[in-house]
Design a protein around this motif. Structure first.
Motif, PDB file in Angstrom:
ATOM      1  N   TYR A 177      14.888   8.169   5.440  1.00 43.78           N
ATOM      2  CA  TYR A 177      14.791   7.848   6.983  1.00 43.78           C
ATOM      3  C   TYR A 177      15.857   8.000   8.410  1.00 43.78           C
ATOM      4  CZ  TYR A 177      13.163   5.760  10.812  1.00 43.78           C
ATOM      5  OH  TYR A 177      13.134   5.273  12.343  1.00 43.78           O
ATOM      6  N   SER A 178      16.860   7.175   7.977  1.00 41.16           N
ATOM      7  CA  SER A 178      18.391   7.874   9.015  1.00 41.16           C
ATOM      8  C   SER A 178      19.209   7.649   8.242  1.00 41.16           C
ATOM      9  CB  SER A 178      18.152   6.405   9.852  1.00 41.16           C
ATOM     10  OG  SER A 178      19.270   6.245  10.462  1.00 41.16           O
ATOM     11  N   ILE A 179      20.408   8.611   8.007  1.00 41.96           N
ATOM     12  CA  ILE A 179      21.850   8.180   7.665  1.00 41.96           C
ATOM     13  C   ILE A 179      22.723   7.948   9.224  1.00 41.96           C
ATOM     14  CG2 ILE A 179      21.827  11.171   7.563  1.00 41.96           C
ATOM     15  CD1 ILE A 179      23.303   9.359   5.042  1.00 41.96           C
ATOM     16  N   SER A 180      23.814   7.929   8.772  1.00 46.45           N
ATOM     17  CA  SER A 180      24.746   6.692   9.987  1.00 46.45           C
ATOM     18  C   SER A 180      26.124   7.181   9.321  1.00 46.45           C
ATOM     19  CB  SER A 180      24.904   5.780  10.088  1.00 46.45           C
ATOM     20  OG  SER A 180      23.786   5.724  10.913  1.00 46.45           O
ATOM     21  N   PRO A 181      27.066   8.859   8.660  1.00 44.90           N
ATOM     22  CA  PRO A 181      27.506   8.537   7.849  1.00 44.90           C
ATOM     23  C   PRO A 181      28.701   8.287   9.192  1.00 44.90           C
ATOM     24  CG  PRO A 181      27.004  10.504   8.138  1.00 44.90           C
ATOM     25  CD  PRO A 181      26.269   9.655   8.795  1.00 44.90           C
ATOM     26  N   SER A 182      30.187   7.831   9.478  1.00 44.75           N
ATOM     27  CA  SER A 182      30.676   7.167  10.301  1.00 44.75           C
ATOM     28  C   SER A 182      32.515   6.990   9.364  1.00 44.75           C
ATOM     29  CB  SER A 182      30.923   5.596  10.708  1.00 44.75           C
ATOM     30  OG  SER A 182      31.837   5.625  11.443  1.00 44.75           O
ATOM     31  N   SER A 183      33.846   7.657  10.492  1.00 52.73           N
ATOM     32  CA  SER A 183      35.129   7.789   9.522  1.00 52.73           C
ATOM     33  C   SER A 183      35.441   7.686  11.016  1.00 52.73           C
ATOM     34  CB  SER A 183      34.844   8.496   9.002  1.00 52.73           C
ATOM     35  OG  SER A 183      36.937   9.274   8.858  1.00 52.73           O
ATOM     36  N   ASN A 184      36.757   6.802  10.546  1.00 53.37           N
ATOM     37  CA  ASN A 184      37.797   6.413  11.130  1.00 53.37           C
ATOM     38  C   ASN A 184      39.440   7.222  10.698  1.00 53.37           C
ATOM     39  OD1 ASN A 184      36.214   5.823  13.631  1.00 53.37           O
ATOM     40  ND2 ASN A 184      36.849   3.182  13.029  1.00 53.37           N
ATOM     41  N   ALA A 185      40.586   7.818  10.587  1.00 54.99           N
ATOM     42  CA  ALA A 185      41.344   8.424   9.660  1.00 54.99           C
ATOM     43  C   ALA A 185      42.682   8.467  11.259  1.00 54.99           C
ATOM     44  CB  ALA A 185      41.357   9.326   9.688  1.00 54.99           C
ATOM     45  N   VAL A 186      43.439   8.024  10.923  1.00 49.55           N
ATOM     46  CA  VAL A 186      45.039   8.215  11.581  1.00 49.55           C
ATOM     47  C   VAL A 186      45.684   9.588  10.401  1.00 49.55           C
ATOM     48  CG1 VAL A 186      47.177   7.460  12.755  1.00 49.55           C
ATOM     49  CG2 VAL A 186      44.844   5.990  12.702  1.00 49.55           C
ATOM     50  N   ALA A 187      45.639  10.138  11.398  1.00 45.30           N
ATOM     51  CA  ALA A 187      46.738  11.359  10.269  1.00 45.30           C
ATOM     52  C   ALA A 187      48.255  11.610  10.956  1.00 45.30           C
ATOM     53  CB  ALA A 187      46.392  12.893  10.420  1.00 45.30           C
ATOM     54  N   VAL A 188      48.921  11.298   9.912  1.00 39.72           N
ATOM     55  CA  VAL A 188      50.428  11.514   9.982  1.00 39.72           C
ATOM     56  C   VAL A 188      50.959  12.570  10.156  1.00 39.72           C
ATOM     57  CG1 VAL A 188      52.241   9.980  10.552  1.00 39.72           C
ATOM     58  CG2 VAL A 188      50.271   8.543  10.845  1.00 39.72           C
ATOM     59  N   GLN A 189      51.534  13.551  10.578  1.00 40.75           N
ATOM     60  CA  GLN A 189      52.834  14.611  10.157  1.00 40.75           C
ATOM     61  C   GLN A 189      54.343  14.021  10.833  1.00 40.75           C
ATOM     62  OE1 GLN A 189      51.861  17.892  12.088  1.00 40.75           O
ATOM     63  NE2 GLN A 189      53.924  19.070  10.480  1.00 40.75           N
ATOM     64  N   ALA A 190      55.144  13.572   9.914  1.00 42.24           N
ATOM     65  CA  ALA A 190      56.209  13.060   9.894  1.00 42.24           C
ATOM     66  C   ALA A 190      57.599  13.990   9.304  1.00 42.24           C
ATOM     67  CB  ALA A 190      56.662  11.685  10.351  1.00 42.24           C
TER      68      ALA A 190
END
Length: 122
Positions: free
Chosen positions: A27-40
């Protein structure tokens, strides 16, 4: 919707970051993602940077949502879904591979990229 799915072969190499493989109707799907990508080049004090609260992008609501589609005709079959083979290289960052039907999808992915590079001499 409750149909049978007959899948002969599914070959997936990788599934990452709030992604999924669905076989059948949902019926319903809600994938969610928060990410911090660091290149140093120099990793000192990076742990202080990597906090979602430090970035407004993770607190803001989306600026708009797509309006639902109004269909004049809709055909629903009670017959099973038959699939021979599916080959997937990669599924990533709030994505879905689905064999079947879905009524509502709300996917969201927010990524903050940080690049900390040392200054090059002139």
């Amino acid at each position: 919707m409750k149909r049978m799915v007959y899948l002969n072969e599914l070959d997936v190499i990788s599934t990452l970051i709030a992604s999924g493989i669905l076989i059948g109707d949902v019926y319903s799907i809600s994938p969610s993602s928060n990410a911090v990508a660091v290149q140093a080049e120099s990793p000192e004090q990076l742990d202080k940077l990597i906090d979602f609260d430090n970035f407004d992008i993770f607190a803001k609501e989306p600026s708009y949502f797509l309006q639902p589609l109004n269909l004049n005709a809709f055909s629903y079959s009670t017959k099973p879904i038959c699939v021979d083979a599916v080959d997937v290289t990669s599924i990533s960052t709030s994505s879905i591979v689905q064999i079947g039907g879905v009524d509502h999808v709300h996917s969201r992915s927010r990524i903050k990229h940080i690049r900390r590079l040392e200054e090059e001499p002139l």
